[in-house]
Design a protein around this motif. Sequence first.
Motif, short mmCIF file in Angstrom:
data_model
loop_
_atom_site.label_atom_id
_atom_site.label_comp_id
_atom_site.label_asym_id
_atom_site.label_seq_id
_atom_site.Cartn_x
_atom_site.Cartn_y
_atom_site.Cartn_z
N SER A 3 22.31 -2.67 -6.17
CA SER A 3 23.53 -2.62 -5.39
C SER A 3 23.30 -2.85 -3.89
O SER A 3 24.20 -2.67 -3.10
N ALA A 4 22.08 -3.25 -3.47
CA ALA A 4 21.83 -3.45 -2.05
C ALA A 4 22.58 -4.66 -1.51
O ALA A 4 22.78 -4.79 -0.32
N PHE A 5 22.96 -5.55 -2.38
CA PHE A 5 23.67 -6.77 -1.98
C PHE A 5 25.13 -6.63 -2.38
O PHE A 5 25.44 -6.41 -3.55
N ARG A 6 26.04 -6.75 -1.41
CA ARG A 6 27.46 -6.54 -1.71
C ARG A 6 28.23 -7.85 -1.67
O ARG A 6 28.06 -8.66 -0.76
N VAL A 7 29.10 -8.03 -2.66
CA VAL A 7 29.96 -9.20 -2.77
C VAL A 7 31.41 -8.74 -2.63
O VAL A 7 31.82 -7.76 -3.26
N LEU A 8 32.19 -9.44 -1.81
CA LEU A 8 33.61 -9.13 -1.64
C LEU A 8 34.43 -10.33 -2.09
O LEU A 8 34.27 -11.43 -1.54
N SER A 9 35.28 -10.13 -3.09
CA SER A 9 36.17 -11.20 -3.57
C SER A 9 37.56 -10.99 -2.97
O SER A 9 38.11 -9.89 -3.07
N LEU A 10 38.12 -12.05 -2.40
CA LEU A 10 39.41 -11.95 -1.73
C LEU A 10 40.42 -12.89 -2.38
O LEU A 10 40.10 -14.02 -2.74
N ILE A 11 41.68 -12.41 -2.51
CA ILE A 11 42.80 -13.22 -2.98
C ILE A 11 43.58 -13.69 -1.76
O ILE A 11 44.19 -12.88 -1.07
N PRO A 12 43.56 -15.00 -1.48
CA PRO A 12 44.31 -15.50 -0.31
C PRO A 12 45.79 -15.66 -0.64
O PRO A 12 46.17 -15.83 -1.80
N PRO A 13 46.64 -15.65 0.37
CA PRO A 13 48.06 -16.00 0.15
C PRO A 13 48.18 -17.48 -0.22
O PRO A 13 47.36 -18.29 0.25
N MET A 14 49.19 -17.87 -1.06
CA MET A 14 50.11 -16.93 -1.67
C MET A 14 49.91 -16.98 -3.19
O MET A 14 49.63 -18.04 -3.74
N THR A 19 51.86 -8.82 -9.49
CA THR A 19 50.61 -8.43 -10.14
C THR A 19 49.47 -9.21 -9.50
O THR A 19 49.67 -10.32 -9.02
N PRO A 20 48.26 -8.65 -9.46
CA PRO A 20 47.16 -9.38 -8.82
C PRO A 20 46.78 -10.63 -9.60
O PRO A 20 46.79 -10.63 -10.84
N TYR A 21 46.45 -11.70 -8.89
CA TYR A 21 45.87 -12.84 -9.57
C TYR A 21 44.53 -12.39 -10.15
O TYR A 21 43.76 -11.70 -9.47
N PRO A 22 44.20 -12.74 -11.41
CA PRO A 22 43.10 -12.05 -12.10
C PRO A 22 41.70 -12.50 -11.75
O PRO A 22 40.73 -11.85 -12.18
N SER A 23 41.52 -13.58 -11.01
CA SER A 23 40.17 -14.11 -10.83
C SER A 23 39.22 -13.10 -10.20
O SER A 23 38.06 -12.97 -10.63
N THR A 24 39.67 -12.37 -9.18
CA THR A 24 38.77 -11.42 -8.54
C THR A 24 38.48 -10.24 -9.45
O THR A 24 37.37 -9.70 -9.44
N ALA A 25 39.45 -9.84 -10.27
CA ALA A 25 39.22 -8.75 -11.22
C ALA A 25 38.16 -9.15 -12.25
O ALA A 25 37.31 -8.34 -12.64
N TYR A 26 38.22 -10.42 -12.70
CA TYR A 26 37.22 -10.91 -13.66
C TYR A 26 35.82 -10.89 -13.04
O TYR A 26 34.86 -10.40 -13.63
#
Length: 638
Positions: A3-14, A19-26
């Motif tokens: 876990s020393a390396f962190r990845v952040l997935s962002l959903i851009p507008p729009m 409901t959240p677009y599922p790509s970041t959840a996957y």
Amino acid sequence: MNSAFRVLSLIPPMTQLNTPYPSTAYLTGFLRSRGIDAAQADIALALVLRLFSPEGLDAIRARAEALPEDARTASVHAFLDQFGLYRQTMAPAIRFLQGGDSTLAYRIAARGLLPEGPRFAALDNYVDDGSGDPLGWAFGALGVQDKARHLATLYLNDLADVIRDAVDERFEFVRYAESLASSQPTFEPLAQALAAPPTLIDDWLCELTLQAVAEHQPQLVLLSVPFPGSVYAALRMGQAIKAAHPGGKIALGGGYVNTELRELKEPRVFDFVDYVTLDAGERPVLSLIEHLRGQRGPQRLQRCFLLEDGAVKYVNLTEPDIAFEDVGTPTWDGLPIHRYLSLLDMLNPMHRLWSDGRWNKLTVAHGCYWKKCSFCDVSLDYIGRYETATAQTLADRIQRIVEETGQTGFHFVDEAAPPKALKALAEELIRRDLPISWWGNIRFEKTFTPELSELLAQSGCIAMSGGLEVASDRLLNLMKKGVSVEQVARVTKGFSDAGILVHAYLMYGFPTQTLQDTVDALEYVRQLFENGCIQSGFFHRFSCTVHSPVGLNPAEYGIELIPLPEVSFAKNDIGFIDPTPMPPGVDHDVLGQGLRKAIYNYMHGLCVEDDVRRWFEHLPCPVPRPTVKRGRIARALG
């Protein structure tokens, strides 16, 4: 990996607001299953909630008041005239649409609370049922919550018009700045927009992005762009991150990239991101993480564009993709699932599912088991690579998602969910006594018998959508759909009889489609509504793409492609010449006007008995009588 390396997935507008677009959840679920510290944030929702707040309205008003009087639209005038009411009601209306303060529905439904702008004029088009309420036919005496949600949705649509007219002309809830990115052969339109002074929306977008980065402090940011309407905002976000954190790394991926940027040559894209990845993201992201941690050289990346010596280079070390069985369970941890807005912009009970309710989005299988339709991108991975998981694995994922979110609604977002897998999943859900509600997309093939429809309904299926496309057996055969109109009628009737709502995707303008074909297709659609086979539908104009069989083999479909200019950026849609004769003054765009009016009325139960030629009265030529007998579908149903 740890876990020393962190990845952040962002959903851009729009993207969707409900409901959240599922790509970041996957991706977040997958990365965590591999022991990687992964987080996610929905910047699209955060931006909308910033705009639709009392403080947001103050900033919008300042820009509206700065407009010259003759530049103010009717929407802007209505907003300024009723600003006090808008500011007073903004927070309660949003809270109501988020599922809180349900008793406010009574005041909203009475139409004495929310200010009403031009969008409310649409209510005058509805038929009064005698109660004096133009919405009485839709909601009756008891549908207070739904009626209030519909009115509150019109209220937000009015405000969206004000934002477009006074703040940012590109603003839309879904297609934000879409024209800058959709099938654009060069990057120049986006480059000019990104070099222009920022708008209010740009400023807030960048501020929200940097807040998320500051909170999570990632080594790698993933920007997921599913649609052309997400590209401009994603690159603005990348621009802000690079300015504030020059050492951070950013990767761009998603559905838009996978279809439109496969031949990317434009180096300026890499002023905003460091990597652009294609197709399923799991394997490319793993290789990127290993590369950034010094465990893999740049020549060993997967399906990845990067900049090398000022030129765009594509690197793809062939390694097996992550099996669908092993991608893990999506997680919505980190997304504010109780802050999404359930909107009701279409009164049709099936059509509303896309904007109403917070659905957990899940995939039954990767790709399409049929992959023959001539208009579809069958040559690409998201269609062409078909993989399944066991019913037990899928049910385990569903169970974990329900435990995490506390919500039991699921939207299966497959290109076409396979009937065998759905049957096995339904049996497993029933065996586990797992009470969920679900809907999805299928092919209307004969495997979906009335008995299977009953089983799916028993397992929680509430709705199905599928492609009828052009309701013509000749054209369905040319499309290689593998179905006939009468077969679709029997399958959809089986679903409807089981209490499952049915939506039909419809198409016009397919190669060699004539005026007679269009009239006949609409007559079939009319009869499907008349016989209770379908409850909802949507007509869209056929678009030829370079990855589809039509685009790859145009001569087989009787058309000639119009050569594209030199492409360095996006490549997807391609124009074509169809020599099929049409009457003077008639083309598919003109026909589309009538088709859309017809389907809108049919979805509201109106004019279903009328001769379909009424929808083409605007044509400058005689409209041929349908060759389809009026009782054709009824006879097919026996």
